[in-house]
Design a protein around this motif. Sequence first.
Motif, PDB file in Angstrom:
ATOM      1  N   VAL A 106      20.530  11.815  -1.160  1.00  0.00           N
ATOM      2  CA  VAL A 106      19.286  11.364  -1.737  1.00  0.00           C
ATOM      3  C   VAL A 106      19.162  12.399  -2.958  1.00  0.00           C
ATOM      4  CG1 VAL A 106      16.810  12.189  -1.330  1.00  0.00           C
ATOM      5  CG2 VAL A 106      18.029  11.062   0.446  1.00  0.00           C
ATOM      6  N   ALA A 107      18.898  11.663  -4.186  1.00  0.00           N
ATOM      7  CA  ALA A 107      19.015  12.362  -5.561  1.00  0.00           C
ATOM      8  C   ALA A 107      17.796  13.292  -5.602  1.00  0.00           C
ATOM      9  CB  ALA A 107      18.875  11.354  -6.598  1.00  0.00           C
ATOM     10  N   ASN A 108      16.667  13.040  -5.226  1.00  0.00           N
ATOM     11  CA  ASN A 108      15.469  13.920  -5.488  1.00  0.00           C
ATOM     12  C   ASN A 108      14.800  13.994  -4.152  1.00  0.00           C
ATOM     13  OD1 ASN A 108      15.157  14.538  -8.491  1.00  0.00           O
ATOM     14  ND2 ASN A 108      15.615  12.152  -8.486  1.00  0.00           N
ATOM     15  N   THR A 109      14.110  15.224  -3.785  1.00  0.00           N
ATOM     16  CA  THR A 109      13.726  15.465  -2.675  1.00  0.00           C
ATOM     17  C   THR A 109      12.398  16.017  -2.943  1.00  0.00           C
ATOM     18  OG1 THR A 109      14.655  17.500  -2.383  1.00  0.00           O
ATOM     19  CG2 THR A 109      15.407  15.719  -1.142  1.00  0.00           C
ATOM     20  N   LEU A 113      13.889   0.009  -4.784  1.00  0.00           N
ATOM     21  CA  LEU A 113      14.981  -0.280  -3.784  1.00  0.00           C
ATOM     22  C   LEU A 113      16.141   0.720  -3.711  1.00  0.00           C
ATOM     23  CD1 LEU A 113      14.875  -4.281  -4.588  1.00  0.00           C
ATOM     24  CD2 LEU A 113      13.675  -2.851  -2.759  1.00  0.00           C
ATOM     25  N   GLU A 114      16.649   1.371  -4.717  1.00  0.00           N
ATOM     26  CA  GLU A 114      17.862   1.951  -4.538  1.00  0.00           C
ATOM     27  C   GLU A 114      17.460   3.360  -3.902  1.00  0.00           C
ATOM     28  OE1 GLU A 114      20.254   0.507  -8.545  1.00  0.00           O
ATOM     29  OE2 GLU A 114      19.237   2.500  -8.598  1.00  0.00           O
ATOM     30  N   GLN A 115      16.277   3.875  -4.380  1.00  0.00           N
ATOM     31  CA  GLN A 115      15.857   5.213  -3.529  1.00  0.00           C
ATOM     32  C   GLN A 115      15.640   4.875  -2.000  1.00  0.00           C
ATOM     33  OE1 GLN A 115      15.333   8.407  -4.711  1.00  0.00           O
ATOM     34  NE2 GLN A 115      16.192   7.850  -6.600  1.00  0.00           N
ATOM     35  N   ALA A 116      15.069   3.826  -1.691  1.00  0.00           N
ATOM     36  CA  ALA A 116      14.958   3.343  -0.420  1.00  0.00           C
ATOM     37  C   ALA A 116      16.221   3.138   0.355  1.00  0.00           C
ATOM     38  CB  ALA A 116      14.042   2.137  -0.389  1.00  0.00           C
ATOM     39  N   GLN A 117      17.099   2.519  -0.424  1.00  0.00           N
ATOM     40  CA  GLN A 117      18.408   2.535   0.550  1.00  0.00           C
ATOM     41  C   GLN A 117      19.100   3.648   0.493  1.00  0.00           C
ATOM     42  OE1 GLN A 117      20.189  -0.597  -1.968  1.00  0.00           O
ATOM     43  NE2 GLN A 117      18.342  -1.960  -1.578  1.00  0.00           N
ATOM     44  N   ARG A 118      19.106   4.916  -0.376  1.00  0.00           N
ATOM     45  CA  ARG A 118      19.679   6.078  -0.331  1.00  0.00           C
ATOM     46  C   ARG A 118      19.175   6.769   0.684  1.00  0.00           C
ATOM     47  NH1 ARG A 118      19.892   8.980  -6.302  1.00  0.00           N
ATOM     48  NH2 ARG A 118      20.782   7.083  -7.467  1.00  0.00           N
ATOM     49  N   ARG A 119      17.721   6.369   1.388  1.00  0.00           N
ATOM     50  CA  ARG A 119      17.203   7.232   2.567  1.00  0.00           C
ATOM     51  C   ARG A 119      17.590   6.230   3.650  1.00  0.00           C
ATOM     52  NH1 ARG A 119      15.008   8.538  -1.903  1.00  0.00           N
ATOM     53  NH2 ARG A 119      13.858  10.839  -1.943  1.00  0.00           N
ATOM     54  N   GLY A 120      18.320   5.337   3.570  1.00  0.00           N
ATOM     55  CA  GLY A 120      18.922   4.461   4.735  1.00  0.00           C
ATOM     56  C   GLY A 120      17.733   3.606   5.427  1.00  0.00           C
ATOM     57  N   LEU A 121      16.626   3.279   4.557  1.00  0.00           N
ATOM     58  CA  LEU A 121      15.883   2.067   4.826  1.00  0.00           C
ATOM     59  C   LEU A 121      16.181   0.966   4.585  1.00  0.00           C
ATOM     60  CD1 LEU A 121      12.728   4.208   3.290  1.00  0.00           C
ATOM     61  CD2 LEU A 121      13.519   4.235   5.589  1.00  0.00           C
ATOM     62  N   ASP A 122      15.597   0.077   5.271  1.00  0.00           N
ATOM     63  CA  ASP A 122      16.182  -1.456   5.255  1.00  0.00           C
ATOM     64  C   ASP A 122      15.061  -2.185   4.200  1.00  0.00           C
ATOM     65  OD1 ASP A 122      17.515  -3.859   5.679  1.00  0.00           O
ATOM     66  OD2 ASP A 122      16.283  -4.227   7.009  1.00  0.00           O
ATOM     67  N   THR A 123      15.852  -2.712   2.988  1.00  0.00           N
ATOM     68  CA  THR A 123      14.702  -3.092   2.082  1.00  0.00           C
ATOM     69  C   THR A 123      14.723  -4.766   1.813  1.00  0.00           C
ATOM     70  OG1 THR A 123      16.550  -3.281   0.553  1.00  0.00           O
ATOM     71  CG2 THR A 123      15.012  -1.299   0.433  1.00  0.00           C
ATOM     72  N   GLU A 124      13.528  -5.201   1.715  1.00  0.00           N
ATOM     73  CA  GLU A 124      13.536  -6.637   1.349  1.00  0.00           C
ATOM     74  C   GLU A 124      12.398  -6.869   0.456  1.00  0.00           C
ATOM     75  OE1 GLU A 124      12.666  -8.125   5.265  1.00  0.00           O
ATOM     76  OE2 GLU A 124      10.530  -7.619   5.304  1.00  0.00           O
ATOM     77  N   TRP A 149       9.497  -4.269   0.229  1.00  0.00           N
ATOM     78  CA  TRP A 149       9.312  -3.369   1.371  1.00  0.00           C
ATOM     79  C   TRP A 149      10.616  -2.661   1.837  1.00  0.00           C
ATOM     80  CZ3 TRP A 149       4.880  -4.026   4.265  1.00  0.00           C
ATOM     81  CH2 TRP A 149       3.949  -5.136   3.808  1.00  0.00           C
ATOM     82  N   ALA A 150      10.245  -1.504   2.255  1.00  0.00           N
ATOM     83  CA  ALA A 150      11.690  -0.605   2.821  1.00  0.00           C
ATOM     84  C   ALA A 150      11.126  -0.004   4.133  1.00  0.00           C
ATOM     85  CB  ALA A 150      11.588   0.558   1.818  1.00  0.00           C
ATOM     86  N   SER A 174       5.604   9.372  -3.829  1.00  0.00           N
ATOM     87  CA  SER A 174       4.980  10.207  -2.588  1.00  0.00           C
ATOM     88  C   SER A 174       5.310   9.593  -1.317  1.00  0.00           C
ATOM     89  CB  SER A 174       3.585  10.427  -2.512  1.00  0.00           C
ATOM     90  OG  SER A 174       3.118  10.959  -3.823  1.00  0.00           O
ATOM     91  N   ALA A 175       5.634   8.343  -1.066  1.00  0.00           N
ATOM     92  CA  ALA A 175       5.945   7.623  -0.083  1.00  0.00           C
ATOM     93  C   ALA A 175       7.202   7.867   0.373  1.00  0.00           C
ATOM     94  CB  ALA A 175       5.661   6.134  -0.061  1.00  0.00           C
ATOM     95  N   LEU A 176       8.017   7.840  -0.669  1.00  0.00           N
ATOM     96  CA  LEU A 176       9.535   8.123  -0.479  1.00  0.00           C
ATOM     97  C   LEU A 176       9.901   9.483   0.108  1.00  0.00           C
ATOM     98  CD1 LEU A 176      10.750   6.374  -3.694  1.00  0.00           C
ATOM     99  CD2 LEU A 176      11.610   5.724  -1.630  1.00  0.00           C
ATOM    100  N   ILE A 177       9.108  10.576  -0.601  1.00  0.00           N
ATOM    101  CA  ILE A 177       9.279  11.910  -0.090  1.00  0.00           C
ATOM    102  C   ILE A 177       8.590  12.184   0.930  1.00  0.00           C
ATOM    103  CG2 ILE A 177       8.418  14.245  -0.908  1.00  0.00           C
ATOM    104  CD1 ILE A 177      10.718  12.906  -2.552  1.00  0.00           C
ATOM    105  N   ALA A 178       7.570  11.459   1.622  1.00  0.00           N
ATOM    106  CA  ALA A 178       7.134  11.449   2.872  1.00  0.00           C
ATOM    107  C   ALA A 178       8.128  11.284   3.917  1.00  0.00           C
ATOM    108  CB  ALA A 178       5.672  10.616   2.946  1.00  0.00           C
ATOM    109  N   VAL A 179       8.601  10.262   3.461  1.00  0.00           N
ATOM    110  CA  VAL A 179       9.960   9.894   4.460  1.00  0.00           C
ATOM    111  C   VAL A 179      11.027  11.089   4.492  1.00  0.00           C
ATOM    112  CG1 VAL A 179      12.233   8.446   4.671  1.00  0.00           C
ATOM    113  CG2 VAL A 179       9.703   7.393   4.190  1.00  0.00           C
TER     114      VAL A 179
END
Length: 423
Positions: free
Chosen positions: A17-20, A58-69, A77-78, A114-119
């Motif tokens: 994860v590049a940014n936390t 989408l890249e940020q979500a994938q870096r977090r192991g989320l399944d994107t569509e 969606w992630a 904020s949603a990405l960081i909440a994850v």
Amino acid sequence: MTAVKRTTAAGAGSSSVANTSVSGLMRNIADTGRDPSRGGYTRSVFSTAENDLRTWFLEQAQRRGLDTETDRNGILWAWWDTPSGDRKDAVVTGSHLDSVPGGGAFDGPLGVSSALIAVDILRERGLSPAKPVALAVFPEEEGSRFGVACLGSRLLTGAIDPDKARNLRDPDGTTFADAATAAGLDPRYMGHDPETLNRMGAFIELHVEQGRGLIDLNEPLAVGSSILGHGRWRLTVRGQGNHAGTTLMEDRHDPMVAAAGIIRAVRDCALRYVGARATVGRIVPVPGGTNVIASAVDLWLDVRHADDAVTAAVVENIHVAAVAAAAAEGCTMLLAEESLSPTVHFDPGLRSRLGELLPSAPILDTGAGHDAGVLAGVVPTAMLFVRNPTGVSHSPEEHVEDGDAELGAKALAEVVEGLVGMP
Ligand code: GLV
Ligand code: MN
Ligand code: MN
């Protein structure tokens, strides 16, 4: 329906994860869509800038192991799935990445970051959610390119006829269908999507506050209570196009002069109703030349009030005044509704749950529109607002302090954690 595009996730547990921090993510996108002529950002839906932001998400979500569509309405969606992989009763959070012309950095992207960081926060806490958590990014929230705000969520919920949406045109004449196709979507599949809605158990949108509510309360964060009813109308004034040098003043039918009268009438009509807001923020003369008396002028009107009957009354008064202002110049005037959203009160049960999870957060209403307002009709929905120390929005001056941004993401993480634990 086959129009959902899956993107392979980087794999659960991926920790590259590049940014936390929210401010780190916001810095990541700080150069995307900057508008050197207007100032701020212009990130209209499916422009290069907004497409870049969609890819970034989408890249940020994938870096977090989320399944994107990407669903058939272009909503990203992630998914953070439960071990069962069942996508039901999900706690969904997100916002939008498009902007108004020359807008601020935070309107939309703050909620997405904020949603990405909440994850990240919940992962660090070792949360293993009992319900799926999903992040969502809605296209054309502002309606800045195709005129109808919250177009993605309106399509999802069936609040707009997909044919009407496909045929909306941007100022260059490009249809929404063509722009969506260029962005890799298949517009034939757009429209009401009960399958996707059935996956959602709750929707929480975190957003920069767009007024002075939190400044006045001296608080960094609030829970949303309601959104003012609002709508958009197009007024077309027609006169006689002519030569600026040869046409005597008394011989003119100048729709620009009528438009000036209409703009004053808009302000005066709104002033007669406590709490009403009415704005003309866009005016286009046709053909638009310095030495040309315009043949027609289009004006776009935005009206808002907590009481939908008052919104209707303000618009009716403006309509009557606009017809008169046009007639006084020997012009005609037509008014057409482009979109209308009633006042929305967020789900009381969810709101009180947020109150328990964030006991020090005040409750605040807003005059700004959001996808949360559209979704509230079909899914229990809530909002969080983060302080904007300038109190200014839809402008480059919109701002959020780093500390408040991180606090907002922590609050969002509390809410998501509290809701995924709920039966
Ligand atoms: C969107 O921000 C709106 O309130 O128009
Ligand atoms: Mn917004
Ligand atoms: Mn906005």
